[in-house]
Design an enzyme around this catalytic site. Structure first.
Site, short mmCIF file in Angstrom:
data_model
loop_
_atom_site.label_atom_id
_atom_site.label_comp_id
_atom_site.label_asym_id
_atom_site.label_seq_id
_atom_site.Cartn_x
_atom_site.Cartn_y
_atom_site.Cartn_z
N TYR A 285 -29.78 -48.74 -4.74
CA TYR A 285 -30.17 -48.11 -3.47
C TYR A 285 -30.44 -49.16 -2.39
O TYR A 285 -29.92 -49.09 -1.27
CB TYR A 285 -31.40 -47.23 -3.70
CG TYR A 285 -31.98 -46.63 -2.45
CD1 TYR A 285 -31.38 -45.53 -1.84
CD2 TYR A 285 -33.14 -47.16 -1.88
CE1 TYR A 285 -31.92 -44.98 -0.69
CE2 TYR A 285 -33.68 -46.61 -0.73
CZ TYR A 285 -33.07 -45.52 -0.15
OH TYR A 285 -33.61 -44.99 1.00
N SER B 2 -34.46 -49.07 4.55
CA SER B 2 -35.63 -48.95 3.68
C SER B 2 -36.40 -50.26 3.65
O SER B 2 -35.80 -51.33 3.76
CB SER B 2 -35.17 -48.60 2.26
OG SER B 2 -36.24 -48.72 1.35
#
Length: 254
Positions: A159, A146
């Protein structure tokens, strides 16, 4: 065609970026096995879409958080490879399955932490280890990370930390698997309009506007912006790219 009879396994391939990657791979002549957790109908739709386009595909159920189930999954994968492609091995592993939790650090729970870790880090680590005998020499592994490992938006600490771990893993795997000719890279998408994390990037106009303002190319990312990057990494043209983090974000937060 260099891709003839090549096969990719895409975890979480029934929706979102995984689905897009699966279709993009098939357009390059690569056979695709996708996994789904609960979305069997969605997965079957993806398989039909690929086969209607002249490709070959199959779908298998996998709970990416259940390490104890990986032996059984590996056996089912071997069966489908033999049955559908008459092969013992596949060539590319795309570790894509996942979900998001946005919560302030001060409110994060151990349960949330474990659920993210089990899918995004522990699951990726041990599924890849379990599938190594079935992964062909001179193949490739693509981990999905990400943009949040490079820039920080509040609420993403758990995350992003899991994805950061996967980015470190990527380099170690490239080092340790290089003797088999297996290259390992990580693709880091920016904010993409999918159903991920409740679909806020896709559906919330305020979020949309903010992301546009933070992105050099002035728009929100779409699944088509990512699937092709993943598929390209499975081609001969990019076969010398190894141990790299490739961010596909349109230039977010520069």
């Amino acid at each position: 065609m260099g891709n003839l009879n090549k096969i990719a396994l895409v975890t979480g391939g029934s929706r979102g970026l995984g689905r897009n990657a699966a279709v993009a791979l098939s357009k390059k002549g690569i056979g695709v096995v996708i996994t789904y957790n609960s979305g069997k109908e969605n997965a079957e739709t993806v398989v039909r879409e690929i086969e209607n386009g002249g490709g070959k595909a199959a779908a298998l159920q996998l709970d990416a958080s259940e390490v104890a189930s990986f032996d059984e999954f590996a056996a089912k994968l071997r069966d489908v490879l033999k049955e559908k492609w008459d092969r013992e091995q596949f060539d590319f592993l795309i570790n894509n399955a996942g979900f998001g939790i946005n919560v302030p650090f001060t409110e994060a729970t151990e349960e949330q932490f474990d659920s993210l870790m089990n899918v995004h880090f522990k699951g990726v680590y041990f599924l890849t280890q379990k599938l190594l005998p079935a992964l062909a020499d001179n193949g490739g592994i693509i981990n999905i990370s990400s943009g949040l490992t490079r820039f920080s938006f509040a609420g993403n600490s758990m995350y992003a930390a899991m994805k950061g771990a996967v980015e470190v893993l990527t380099k170690y795997w490239a080092k340790e698997l290089g003797g088999r000719g297996i290259r390992v890279n990580v693709v880091a998408p920016g904010a993409i309009a999918t159903d991920f994390g409740g679909g806020s990037v896709r559906d919330n106009e305020a979020v949309h506007g903010f992301i546009r303002s933070q992105t050099a190319l002035g728009r929100v990312g779409q699944p088509d912006d990512i699937g092709g990057v993943i598929a390209a990494l499975c081609t001969e043209e990019l076969s010398w790219v190894n141990a790299q983090r490739i961010e596909a974000s349109g230039g977010m937060v520069l």
